[in-house]
Design a protein around this motif. Structure first.
Motif, short mmCIF file in Angstrom:
data_model
loop_
_atom_site.label_atom_id
_atom_site.label_comp_id
_atom_site.label_asym_id
_atom_site.label_seq_id
_atom_site.Cartn_x
_atom_site.Cartn_y
_atom_site.Cartn_z
N ALA A 229 0.75 -1.28 -0.19
CA ALA A 229 0.06 0.08 -0.11
C ALA A 229 0.76 1.20 -0.03
CB ALA A 229 -1.08 -0.18 0.87
N ARG A 230 1.90 1.43 0.80
CA ARG A 230 2.85 2.52 0.75
C ARG A 230 3.43 2.72 -0.46
NH1 ARG A 230 3.98 0.49 6.30
NH2 ARG A 230 5.79 -0.48 5.41
N LEU A 231 3.84 1.90 -1.20
CA LEU A 231 4.59 2.10 -2.57
C LEU A 231 3.72 2.42 -3.60
CD1 LEU A 231 6.81 -1.18 -2.81
CD2 LEU A 231 7.36 1.21 -2.10
N HIS A 232 2.30 2.33 -3.42
CA HIS A 232 1.22 2.96 -4.40
C HIS A 232 1.27 4.25 -4.45
CE1 HIS A 232 -2.51 3.03 -6.90
NE2 HIS A 232 -2.17 1.93 -7.16
N ASP A 233 1.45 4.85 -5.81
CA ASP A 233 1.59 6.36 -5.84
C ASP A 233 0.20 6.93 -5.38
OD1 ASP A 233 0.18 5.45 -8.00
OD2 ASP A 233 1.22 6.85 -9.36
N LYS A 234 -1.04 6.25 -5.52
CA LYS A 234 -2.13 7.05 -5.43
C LYS A 234 -2.73 6.99 -3.70
CE LYS A 234 -3.04 8.14 -9.62
NZ LYS A 234 -3.10 9.56 -10.17
N VAL A 235 -1.77 6.27 -3.14
CA VAL A 235 -2.19 6.17 -1.58
C VAL A 235 -1.46 7.42 -0.93
CG1 VAL A 235 -1.83 4.60 0.59
CG2 VAL A 235 -2.20 3.67 -1.49
N LEU A 236 -2.36 8.12 -0.13
CA LEU A 236 -1.93 9.29 0.54
C LEU A 236 -0.94 8.81 2.12
CD1 LEU A 236 -5.38 11.10 0.74
CD2 LEU A 236 -3.39 11.52 -0.72
N LYS A 237 -0.03 9.80 2.17
CA LYS A 237 0.81 9.68 3.38
C LYS A 237 0.11 9.62 4.77
CE LYS A 237 4.06 8.97 0.89
NZ LYS A 237 4.91 7.79 0.31
N GLU A 238 -0.87 10.43 4.77
CA GLU A 238 -1.71 10.76 5.88
C GLU A 238 -3.20 10.86 5.44
OE1 GLU A 238 -0.95 11.18 8.96
OE2 GLU A 238 1.34 11.05 8.71
N PRO A 239 -4.12 10.14 6.49
CA PRO A 239 -3.84 9.14 7.32
C PRO A 239 -2.88 8.04 6.95
CG PRO A 239 -5.89 9.63 7.21
CD PRO A 239 -5.51 10.14 5.89
N ALA A 240 -1.98 7.47 7.84
CA ALA A 240 -1.05 6.25 7.51
C ALA A 240 -1.68 5.05 7.18
CB ALA A 240 -0.06 6.16 8.58
N VAL A 241 -1.19 4.21 6.42
CA VAL A 241 -1.71 2.86 6.19
C VAL A 241 -1.84 2.16 7.31
CG1 VAL A 241 -1.17 0.91 4.71
CG2 VAL A 241 -0.62 2.82 3.54
N TRP A 242 -2.64 1.20 7.44
CA TRP A 242 -2.88 0.47 8.39
C TRP A 242 -3.09 -1.16 8.33
CZ3 TRP A 242 -7.02 -2.49 10.26
CH2 TRP A 242 -7.00 -2.94 11.88
N THR A 243 -2.70 -1.84 8.96
CA THR A 243 -3.08 -3.35 8.82
C THR A 243 -3.09 -3.95 10.24
OG1 THR A 243 -0.58 -3.98 8.69
CG2 THR A 243 -1.91 -3.64 6.56
N GLY A 244 -4.10 -4.94 10.25
CA GLY A 244 -4.33 -5.62 11.61
C GLY A 244 -5.04 -6.93 11.34
N VAL A 245 -5.21 -7.78 12.39
CA VAL A 245 -5.84 -8.96 12.42
C VAL A 245 -7.20 -8.44 12.88
CG1 VAL A 245 -5.99 -11.43 13.51
CG2 VAL A 245 -3.77 -10.51 12.95
N THR A 246 -8.14 -8.94 12.06
CA THR A 246 -9.61 -8.17 12.20
C THR A 246 -10.66 -9.58 12.69
OG1 THR A 246 -10.19 -8.21 10.09
CG2 THR A 246 -9.41 -6.27 11.11
N ALA A 247 -10.21 -10.76 12.36
CA ALA A 247 -11.19 -11.79 12.62
C ALA A 247 -10.20 -13.18 12.43
CB ALA A 247 -12.16 -11.98 11.47
N LEU A 248 -10.62 -14.15 13.31
CA LEU A 248 -10.22 -15.72 13.09
C LEU A 248 -11.43 -16.57 12.85
CD1 LEU A 248 -8.59 -15.69 17.12
CD2 LEU A 248 -7.53 -15.14 14.77
N LEU A 249 -11.31 -16.72 11.58
CA LEU A 249 -12.00 -17.47 10.82
C LEU A 249 -12.02 -19.11 10.81
CD1 LEU A 249 -12.05 -15.43 7.44
CD2 LEU A 249 -13.75 -15.00 9.50
N ASP A 250 -12.97 -19.79 10.43
CA ASP A 250 -12.89 -21.31 10.64
C ASP A 250 -11.55 -21.91 10.12
OD1 ASP A 250 -15.44 -21.16 11.47
OD2 ASP A 250 -16.34 -21.73 9.76
N SER A 251 -11.02 -21.44 8.96
CA SER A 251 -9.94 -22.11 8.43
C SER A 251 -8.66 -20.99 7.97
CB SER A 251 -10.19 -23.03 7.19
OG SER A 251 -10.85 -21.99 6.01
N SER A 252 -8.88 -19.89 8.35
CA SER A 252 -7.81 -18.76 8.25
C SER A 252 -7.71 -17.82 9.19
CB SER A 252 -8.04 -18.34 6.77
OG SER A 252 -9.65 -17.72 6.54
N VAL A 253 -7.05 -16.82 8.83
CA VAL A 253 -6.92 -15.42 9.83
C VAL A 253 -7.19 -14.22 8.90
CG1 VAL A 253 -5.59 -13.99 11.35
CG2 VAL A 253 -5.31 -16.84 11.58
N GLU A 254 -8.13 -13.52 9.26
CA GLU A 254 -8.44 -12.43 8.47
C GLU A 254 -7.54 -11.22 8.81
OE1 GLU A 254 -12.62 -10.99 7.24
OE2 GLU A 254 -11.78 -9.49 9.07
#
Length: 321
Positions: A229-254
């Protein structure tokens, strides 16, 4: 014996004279009535012709007035930046000119202004009840113009329909969706429903949900997606890019990725990040799980093979049984 002829002649001609006189009077009255009717018909024809001419001139004047008002209002600072207000005011000018012309037409046809007002006053209740839906659309259109929850050119979602606003008039709001379908929504429904203005702000957040296996390094997966996301030229610097674990599914982590872009760049950047994120996870060797089918044998194994898997070829080979 002498005969009195003069007396007999008078007695015979007197009723005849009276009948002739009555006939002449009737003919004279009929002629007067016919003459008056012809005069009235001629006057009505003249008035009708003049009324038709006034009506035609009214339509021409309404078109000219709407065009002139559009040119004048488009020069003002407050209106030229908002096409919604401009179109709304131009339509009001057109309707007012037509109303004035119709009053002039009725006056030419012999209907007095006081009579028009009296008739309108008497019929206002009935018309209001009969056209309550239409009048509510007009009132809602005025409120939408004042509140301005959206403008022409903005993408909105209302009443289960979404698209770009093309026109806002006294009665309806017209949208065009991505398939170029024309969507017409009554203003009363628009005002009474939830309005989602998707392009009302200058910036917009992208949200993409990725899934990785339970055995993968979650921090590494988050770092990979953040770097994409940070390397994409259209993504803004502010607000900053965010990633996080948001769910524990049956066979995967979201893992959810948030990135902010300008509203005009939202769609294309969303597609780019979704593709780049998947490719980056593949390159890093991080598994993206997908559903698997597991064969569960039934009591009758042959029945299970028929349902869950193709039956093996039991044709005997050369030299076999």
């Amino acid at each position: 014996m002498p005969v009195n002829f003069p007396h007999t002649l008078v007695s015979v001609t007197d009723p005849l004279a009276r009948a002739v006189a009555v006939s002449e009077q009737r003919l004279s009255a009929d002629a007067a009535i016919l003459s008056k009717a012809m005069d009235m018909l001629g006057d009505f024809a003249i008035n009708l012709t003049v009324a038709a001419l006034i009506f035609a001139l009214t339509l021409v004047a309404a078109r000219w007035a709407s065009g002139a008002s559009r040119k004048i209002l488009s020069r003002t600072r407050l209106v030229r930046r908002d096409p919604t207000v401009l179109a709304f005011l131009v339509q009001i000018v057109r309707v007012v000119v037509i109303i004035i012309g119709m009053i002039a037409v009725l006056q030419r046809l012999g209907v007095q202004t006081t009579s028009i007002i009296a008739v309108l006053g008497a019929a206002s209740l009935a018309v209001g009840l009969a056209l309550q839906g239409t009048l509510s659309n007009v009132a809602a259109g005025v409120m939408l113009l004042i509140l301005r929850p959206y403008r022409v050119g903005e993408a909105i979602e209302v009443g289960g329909a979404s698209g770009t606003v093309q026109k806002l008039d006294l009665f309806t709001t017209q949208l065009t969706n991505a398939n170029n379908h024309k969507i017409v929504i009554p203003n009363s429904k628009v005002l009474s429903d939830v309005i989602v203005n998707m392009t009302g702000q200058r910036t917009r957040r992208i949200e993409i949900k990725f899934t990785v296996g339970y055995g993968e390094n979650l921090k590494e997966a988050r770092d990979v997606l953040s770097a994409v996301a940070r390397l994409h030229d259209k993504v803004l610097k502010e607000p900053a890019v965010w990633t996080g674990v948001t769910a524990l599914l049956d066979s995967s982590v979201e893992i959810t990725l948030h990135a902010w872009v300008h509203t005009a760049d939202w769609w294309q950047t969303l597609a780019d990040l979704m593709q780049s994120g998947k490719e980056a996870l593949d390159e890093a060797g991080i598994e993206i799980p997908f559903p698997h089918q597991v064969e569960v044998p039934a009591k009758d194994a042959k029945f299970a093979r028929v349902v869950m898997a193709p039956i093996p070829d039991e044709t005997p080979t050369q030299g076999g049984e």
